[in-house]
Write an enzyme that holds these catalytic residues in place. Sequence first.
Site, PDB file in Angstrom:
ATOM      1  N   ASP A  64       0.827  -1.228   0.000  1.00 10.07           N
ATOM      2  CA  ASP A  64       0.000   0.000   0.000  1.00 10.07           C
ATOM      3  C   ASP A  64       0.850   1.263   0.000  1.00 10.07           C
ATOM      4  O   ASP A  64       0.601   2.188  -0.774  1.00 10.07           O
ATOM      5  CB  ASP A  64      -1.058  -0.005   1.124  1.00 10.07           C
ATOM      6  CG  ASP A  64      -0.540  -0.153   2.536  1.00 10.07           C
ATOM      7  OD1 ASP A  64       0.687  -0.369   2.726  1.00 10.07           O
ATOM      8  OD2 ASP A  64      -1.359  -0.054   3.477  1.00 10.07           O
TER       9      ASP A  64
ATOM     10  N   ALA B 227      -3.261  -8.575  16.860  1.00 12.36           N
ATOM     11  CA  ALA B 227      -3.377  -9.772  16.022  1.00 12.36           C
ATOM     12  C   ALA B 227      -3.237  -9.439  14.542  1.00 12.36           C
ATOM     13  O   ALA B 227      -3.375 -10.314  13.689  1.00 12.36           O
ATOM     14  CB  ALA B 227      -4.709 -10.461  16.286  1.00 12.36           C
TER      15      ALA B 227
ATOM     16  N   ASP C 185      -5.606  -0.206   5.910  1.00 13.96           N
ATOM     17  CA  ASP C 185      -6.430  -0.585   7.056  1.00 13.96           C
ATOM     18  C   ASP C 185      -7.637   0.332   7.208  1.00 13.96           C
ATOM     19  O   ASP C 185      -8.766  -0.108   7.416  1.00 13.96           O
ATOM     20  CB  ASP C 185      -5.595  -0.558   8.349  1.00 13.96           C
ATOM     21  CG  ASP C 185      -4.359  -1.426   8.253  1.00 13.96           C
ATOM     22  OD1 ASP C 185      -4.273  -2.249   7.320  1.00 13.96           O
ATOM     23  OD2 ASP C 185      -3.464  -1.271   9.105  1.00 13.96           O
TER      24      ASP C 185
HETATM   25  C1  GLA Z   1      -0.049  -2.638   8.433  1.00 14.94           C
HETATM   26  C2  GLA Z   1      -0.231  -1.230   7.893  1.00 14.94           C
HETATM   27  C3  GLA Z   1      -0.830  -1.254   6.486  1.00 14.94           C
HETATM   28  C4  GLA Z   1      -0.050  -2.183   5.574  1.00 14.94           C
HETATM   29  C5  GLA Z   1       0.203  -3.526   6.248  1.00 14.94           C
HETATM   30  C6  GLA Z   1       1.121  -4.399   5.455  1.00 14.94           C
HETATM   31  O1  GLA Z   1      -1.300  -3.247   8.616  1.00 14.94           O
HETATM   32  O2  GLA Z   1      -1.046  -0.471   8.736  1.00 14.94           O
HETATM   33  O3  GLA Z   1      -0.876   0.046   5.956  1.00 14.94           O
HETATM   34  O4  GLA Z   1       1.148  -1.592   5.157  1.00 14.94           O
HETATM   35  O5  GLA Z   1       0.742  -3.397   7.541  1.00 14.94           O
HETATM   36  O6  GLA Z   1       0.557  -4.710   4.230  1.00 14.94           O
END
Ligand code: GLA
Length: 399
Positions: free
Chosen positions: A34, A129, A178
């Site tokens: 991302d 988690a 996220d």
């Molecule tokens: C965490 C970060 C996301 C992403 C993931 C790995 O969840 O908050 O933005 O980079 O790691 O894909």
Amino acid sequence: MQDIRVSFQQLFNSSASLVVQSPGRINLIGEHTDYNNGFVLPAAIDKCVQVAIAKRTDGSIHMHAIDLQESVIVPADAIQPHATSWVNYIIGVVAQVQKYSATAPNNSVPLDLDKGFNICLQGDIPIGAGLSSSAAVECAVIFALNEMYQLGLSTMQMALMTQQSEHVFAGVKCGIMDMFASLHGKSNQVMLLDCANLHHTYYPLDLEDYQIVLFDTQIKHALASSEYNTRRLECEQGVEILQKKYPAIKTLRDASKQQVEQCLAPNNNNAKNAISNKVYQRCKYVVDEIERVQLAVKDLLAGDIKSFGQKMYETHEGLSKLYEVSCPELDILVNAVKDNPHVLGARMMGGGFGGCTINIIKKSEVEAIIHTLADVYAQQTTHILKVHQVKIAQGTHIK
Ligand code: GLA
């Protein structure tokens, strides 16, 4: 979960004006892509955070975490990062909203936010988690503030503002996945999000005789957030080197596999020390993964879950060996199912260094595999395996 309106009434001796629910997320494929402007394939889940909120008039923000039984009060006009992490997920968002309202054209944002508010929160997303419980809190808070103060923010603006909040108040330079997933989730649908322009497409997830199961290592190694920020920097270093030869490359999304080999591979005499070898490995993983997500979506559309699952294993291999964000506990869980014909795919999910693996398992075999894996995990680690069977659910909404 108990009725949060009742808890609010008991805590603050007044009624909540609003309750907002915001989910955690899973990510099928597209990890650490991302913040490199690549693709991700997340979905919101049926584990969530709820906040209940109402305005105050005395200029203070009263916060209560129901599950932790902790209360914190801060003045609304002097918001600063706090020593208690859950508090930062609330006030970090407040700071973003204050910043937004200060710069909004013609004072178009009516804001009595400085008069303060009462808020309580509860949730059932396991913390640490890798299911984005912090993003769920931030999204619930911004959604509630947007509604209560009629800020007129779009969900896209909310995603970007909560991402900033995480950068500034939690100190994690996270990508957009996220928050985006929590705010935009739809029941039974995964989202293909292009992080370069935030275009997104929903696809129904039909796994036929298979289902998603999460195996939770129940650990979170302390270096998770510092290593996360380091990975981001290493990717940026790679881009800088690539740009010298290919000025059009602005992010790893723009780079081809050939360009990575040509400019970053140690055997090409481009990188003579261990540090740049790391940069090569990181960039190789990311460029591979960006391509892999696009191919995996084609698998999904063609109904080829087997091929999709195979790519999840490849992702894990890359995350473990090249990107180096896995850990022994996660590797044990993936290795234990890798040769099982009833597990089509498995990989670590999220930032890494602990949290969950995501697995695609034949429905009829789920119980047996859970038993086997629990034994393996107990024998090979000092931890107890936890299992989450999640459903894909709706994004942030008013309850
Ligand atoms: C965490 C970060 C996301 C992403 C993931 C790995 O969840 O908050 O933005 O980079 O790691 O894909």
